[in-house]
Design an enzyme around this catalytic site. Structure first.
Site, mmCIF file in Angstrom:
data_model
loop_
_atom_site.group_PDB
_atom_site.id
_atom_site.type_symbol
_atom_site.label_atom_id
_atom_site.label_comp_id
_atom_site.label_asym_id
_atom_site.label_seq_id
_atom_site.Cartn_x
_atom_site.Cartn_y
_atom_site.Cartn_z
ATOM 1 N N ARG A 93 0.331 -1.591 0.460
ATOM 2 C CA ARG A 93 0.112 -0.036 0.181
ATOM 3 C C ARG A 93 0.841 0.906 -0.247
ATOM 4 O O ARG A 93 1.997 1.639 0.909
ATOM 5 C CB ARG A 93 -0.950 -0.556 1.482
ATOM 6 C CG ARG A 93 -1.966 0.849 1.145
ATOM 7 C CD ARG A 93 -2.638 1.430 2.536
ATOM 8 N NE ARG A 93 -2.799 -0.346 2.996
ATOM 9 C CZ ARG A 93 -4.824 -0.102 3.180
ATOM 10 N NH1 ARG A 93 -4.987 0.521 2.622
ATOM 11 N NH2 ARG A 93 -5.283 -1.465 3.217
ATOM 12 N N ARG A 99 -8.279 0.892 -0.231
ATOM 13 C CA ARG A 99 -8.487 -0.400 0.119
ATOM 14 C C ARG A 99 -8.642 -1.094 -1.143
ATOM 15 O O ARG A 99 -7.930 -1.872 -1.994
ATOM 16 C CB ARG A 99 -8.924 -0.996 0.700
ATOM 17 C CG ARG A 99 -9.270 -1.954 1.553
ATOM 18 C CD ARG A 99 -10.544 -2.321 2.172
ATOM 19 N NE ARG A 99 -10.260 -3.938 3.268
ATOM 20 C CZ ARG A 99 -9.270 -4.124 3.793
ATOM 21 N NH1 ARG A 99 -8.258 -3.266 4.009
ATOM 22 N NH2 ARG A 99 -9.098 -5.134 4.380
ATOM 23 N N ASN A 106 -2.938 -5.456 -6.811
ATOM 24 C CA ASN A 106 -2.518 -6.959 -6.055
ATOM 25 C C ASN A 106 -3.650 -8.158 -7.741
ATOM 26 O O ASN A 106 -2.733 -8.753 -7.371
ATOM 27 C CB ASN A 106 -3.649 -7.290 -4.959
ATOM 28 C CG ASN A 106 -1.959 -7.271 -4.583
ATOM 29 O OD1 ASN A 106 -0.864 -7.698 -4.708
ATOM 30 N ND2 ASN A 106 -2.033 -6.448 -3.638
ATOM 31 N N ASN A 132 -0.053 -9.628 0.948
ATOM 32 C CA ASN A 132 -1.165 -8.946 1.816
ATOM 33 C C ASN A 132 -1.806 -8.434 0.611
ATOM 34 O O ASN A 132 -1.533 -7.942 -0.762
ATOM 35 C CB ASN A 132 -0.602 -8.107 2.842
ATOM 36 C CG ASN A 132 -0.355 -8.664 4.325
ATOM 37 O OD1 ASN A 132 -1.483 -10.394 4.014
ATOM 38 N ND2 ASN A 132 0.684 -8.350 4.513
ATOM 39 N N ASP A 160 1.145 -15.240 12.635
ATOM 40 C CA ASP A 160 -0.414 -14.999 13.536
ATOM 41 C C ASP A 160 -0.257 -16.203 14.404
ATOM 42 O O ASP A 160 0.188 -15.975 15.578
ATOM 43 C CB ASP A 160 -1.674 -14.286 12.884
ATOM 44 C CG ASP A 160 -1.724 -13.337 11.631
ATOM 45 O OD1 ASP A 160 -1.586 -12.548 11.942
ATOM 46 O OD2 ASP A 160 -1.679 -13.977 10.609
ATOM 47 N N HIS A 188 -5.812 -12.612 7.861
ATOM 48 C CA HIS A 188 -4.614 -12.173 7.876
ATOM 49 C C HIS A 188 -4.902 -10.440 8.869
ATOM 50 O O HIS A 188 -4.136 -9.915 7.216
ATOM 51 C CB HIS A 188 -3.767 -12.399 7.209
ATOM 52 C CG HIS A 188 -2.433 -11.698 8.167
ATOM 53 N ND1 HIS A 188 -1.759 -12.231 8.290
ATOM 54 C CD2 HIS A 188 -1.694 -11.061 6.734
ATOM 55 C CE1 HIS A 188 -0.139 -11.412 8.559
ATOM 56 N NE2 HIS A 188 -0.181 -10.611 7.795
HETATM 57 N N1 LIG Z 1 1.130 -13.065 5.604
HETATM 58 C C1 LIG Z 1 1.828 -13.230 6.139
HETATM 59 O O1 LIG Z 1 1.638 -12.853 7.837
HETATM 60 C C2 LIG Z 1 2.527 -11.551 5.879
HETATM 61 C C3 LIG Z 1 2.781 -11.174 4.647
HETATM 62 N N2 LIG Z 1 3.475 -10.066 4.070
HETATM 63 C C4 LIG Z 1 4.176 -9.116 2.948
HETATM 64 O O2 LIG Z 1 5.061 -9.562 2.077
HETATM 65 C C5 LIG Z 1 4.719 -9.485 0.896
HETATM 66 C C6 LIG Z 1 6.556 -9.038 0.548
HETATM 67 O O3 LIG Z 1 6.853 -8.495 1.486
HETATM 68 P P1 LIG Z 1 8.528 -8.607 1.342
HETATM 69 O O4 LIG Z 1 9.418 -8.949 1.138
HETATM 70 O O5 LIG Z 1 8.724 -7.242 3.239
HETATM 71 O O6 LIG Z 1 8.622 -6.754 0.720
HETATM 72 P P2 LIG Z 1 8.981 -6.487 -0.638
HETATM 73 O O7 LIG Z 1 8.488 -5.370 -0.760
HETATM 74 O O8 LIG Z 1 10.881 -5.798 0.571
HETATM 75 O O9 LIG Z 1 9.296 -7.323 -1.650
HETATM 76 C C7 LIG Z 1 8.556 -7.677 -2.392
HETATM 77 C C8 LIG Z 1 8.784 -7.745 -3.774
HETATM 78 O O10 LIG Z 1 8.121 -8.856 -4.502
HETATM 79 C C9 LIG Z 1 8.380 -8.198 -5.887
HETATM 80 N N3 LIG Z 1 7.417 -7.960 -6.985
HETATM 81 C C10 LIG Z 1 6.061 -7.200 -7.387
HETATM 82 N N4 LIG Z 1 5.559 -7.387 -8.088
HETATM 83 C C11 LIG Z 1 5.777 -8.551 -8.338
HETATM 84 C C12 LIG Z 1 5.241 -9.335 -9.433
HETATM 85 N N5 LIG Z 1 4.043 -9.543 -10.091
HETATM 86 N N6 LIG Z 1 6.126 -10.906 -9.242
HETATM 87 C C13 LIG Z 1 7.060 -11.026 -8.222
HETATM 88 N N7 LIG Z 1 7.491 -9.849 -7.912
HETATM 89 C C14 LIG Z 1 6.915 -9.194 -8.102
HETATM 90 C C15 LIG Z 1 8.746 -6.393 -5.127
HETATM 91 O O11 LIG Z 1 9.477 -6.065 -6.503
HETATM 92 C C16 LIG Z 1 9.888 -6.980 -4.563
HETATM 93 O O12 LIG Z 1 11.001 -6.823 -5.409
HETATM 94 C C17 LIG Z 1 4.442 -8.065 1.619
HETATM 95 O O13 LIG Z 1 2.797 -7.607 0.989
HETATM 96 C C18 LIG Z 1 3.833 -8.325 3.120
HETATM 97 O O14 LIG Z 1 2.568 -7.458 2.871
HETATM 98 C C19 LIG Z 1 4.620 -9.566 5.575
HETATM 99 C C20 LIG Z 1 4.414 -10.288 6.633
HETATM 100 C C21 LIG Z 1 4.072 -11.039 6.936
HETATM 101 O O1 LIG Z 2 1.301 -6.175 8.421
HETATM 102 C C1 LIG Z 2 1.727 -5.827 7.838
HETATM 103 O O2 LIG Z 2 2.305 -4.839 6.969
HETATM 104 C C2 LIG Z 2 3.220 -7.198 7.275
HETATM 105 C C3 LIG Z 2 2.108 -8.709 7.609
HETATM 106 O O3 LIG Z 2 1.555 -8.385 7.302
HETATM 107 C C4 LIG Z 2 2.376 -9.370 9.133
HETATM 108 O O4 LIG Z 2 3.682 -8.579 10.288
HETATM 109 O O5 LIG Z 2 1.820 -9.534 9.859
#
Ligand SMILES: NC(=O)C1=CN([C@@H]2O[C@H](COP(=O)(O)OP(=O)(O)OC[C@H]3O[C@@H](n4cnc5c(N)ncnc54)[C@H](O)[C@@H]3O)[C@@H](O)[C@H]2O)C=CC1
Ligand SMILES: O=C([O-])CC(=O)C(=O)O
Length: 329
Positions: A93, A99, A106, A132, A160, A188
């Site tokens: 975001r 939203r 996405n 996300n 979580d 989530h």
């Molecule tokens: N479900 C969960 O518990 C959690 C989910 N997340 C989510 O995970 C995601 C990734 O987080 P980070 O690695 O920190 O983000 P980041 O921004 O460091 O890395 C994301 C990567 O995805 C790439 N990307 C974007 N669009 C793409 C596509 N169409 N195809 C392939 N790659 C693409 C970007 O170039 C970037 O390198 C975020 O959406 C974050 O909110 C983060 C923590 C926990």
């Molecule tokens: O909150 C965020 O953007 C990353 C996330 O999903 C988490 O840490 O649970």
């Protein structure tokens, strides 16, 4: 005995979760110490060079189980032959983004990835969506893969779940391994419901042992549900190593099973259990056996839990309706 390599496709490979995740996959922690892996990394064109840098470091790790690394900017190629898909890359975001804009951006990522999985992934493909909004992104991908059994698409709430275990272990002065049957319900997001209704500490009911409903309602639940925001506040970046660790746990459990007498939490396609509309990808308490996650059935849901589950599920239904309106599912 060593087996044939398993193809693991990781999207967002050059991102911060990717950096923490890939080395653990290469070291054998995703699938076990006997299973070689081939990594198939997907990035957007602008980030392919950074992914190549990570691949150079993976080479430099000389991991005995790492049988190859390929890098792609095309989802069709990246998912060709994939046995495991870790969908990490997503559009974060940005300032001023509503939203609906986030869901639409996405959709542009998870629709083609679902199509690519449908077209070319291996018959045993298992998908974990981390990016996300994880549950709804998983729903978008799943709805574009009609030939893949829906239950192969899951969303990550294991982070979580692990956060809940850690908070309870601290409060009770026990090890995380002393706790069983903690559950994350719903989305989530901050509406999720981390539940101790059925949780046990060394065989005793957790809620009775803590004996402090106010702590559960006013401290435990919001601490777990808002932990992502608290990490961003403290680190200046969102959780990465803990998210990668939870992704490893999610897939390892999916493949190897949950221990007897315990369960874990995962976002899985609802079969209508517990009043969660069929087809939503919601977090439930789940067991894993023979490579399948199954929703734990027959739990009594108390008065404290019911409205909390319903509120988070209502948010999931709203997200589903929003992406339906946008023509993304
Ligand atoms: N479900 C969960 O518990 C959690 C989910 N997340 C989510 O995970 C995601 C990734 O987080 P980070 O690695 O920190 O983000 P980041 O921004 O460091 O890395 C994301 C990567 O995805 C790439 N990307 C974007 N669009 C793409 C596509 N169409 N195809 C392939 N790659 C693409 C970007 O170039 C970037 O390198 C975020 O959406 C974050 O909110 C983060 C923590 C926990
Ligand atoms: O909150 C965020 O953007 C990353 C996330 O999903 C988490 O840490 O649970």
């Amino acid at each position: 005995m060593t087996q044939a390599p398993v193809n693991v496709t990781v999207t967002g490979a050059a991102g911060q979760i990717g950096y923490a995740l890939l080395f653990r996959i290469a070291s054998g922690q995703l699938l076990g110490a006997d299973t070689p892996v081939k990594l198939r990394l997907l990035e957007i064109p602008q980030a392919v060079k950074a992914a190549e840098g990570t691949a150079m470091e993976l080479d430099d790790g000389a991991f005995p189980l790492l049988a190859g690394i390929d890098i792609f900017d095309d989802p069709k190629q990246a998912f060709s032959g994939a046995n495991i898909g870790l969908l990490v890359g997503a559009r974060p975001r940005s300032k001023g983004m509503e939203r609906g804009d986030l869901l639409e951006a996405n959709g542009g990522i998870f629709k083609p990835q679902g199509e690519a999985i449908n077209a070319g992934a291996a018959d045993d493909i298992k998908v974990l969506v981390v990016g996300n909004p994880a549950n709804t992104n998983a729903l978008i991908a799943q709805s574009h893969a009609p030939d893949v059994p829906a239950e192969r698409f899951t969303a990550m709430t294991r982070l979580d779940h692990n956060r809940a275990l850690a908070q309870l272990a601290k409060k009770l002065g026990v090890a995380v391994t002393d706790l069983k049957k903690v559950a994350i319900w719903g989305n989530h997001s901050a509406t999720q419901y981390p539940s101790v209704q059925h949780a046990e500490v060394n065989g005793k009911n957790v809620a009775e042992t803590i004996n402090d409903e106010a702590w559960l309602a006013d401290t435990f639940i919001p601490t777990v549900a808002k932990r992502g925001a608290a990490i961003i506040e403290a680190r200046g970046l969102s959780s990465a190593a803990s998210a990668a660790s939870a992704a490893i746990d999610h897939v390892y459990t999916w493949v190897n099973g949950t221990p007897e007498g315990d369960w874990t939490s995962a976002g899985v396609v609802s079969d209508g259990s517990y009043g969660v509309p069929e087809g939503l990808i919601s977090s439930f308490p789940v067991t894993a056996k023979d490579g399948k996650y199954e929703i734990v059935q027959g739990l009594e849901i108390d008065e404290f839990s019911r409205p909390r589950i319903d509120a988070s599920v209502a948010e999931l239904a709203e997200e589903r309706d929003a992406v339906r309106k946008l023509g993304l599912i």
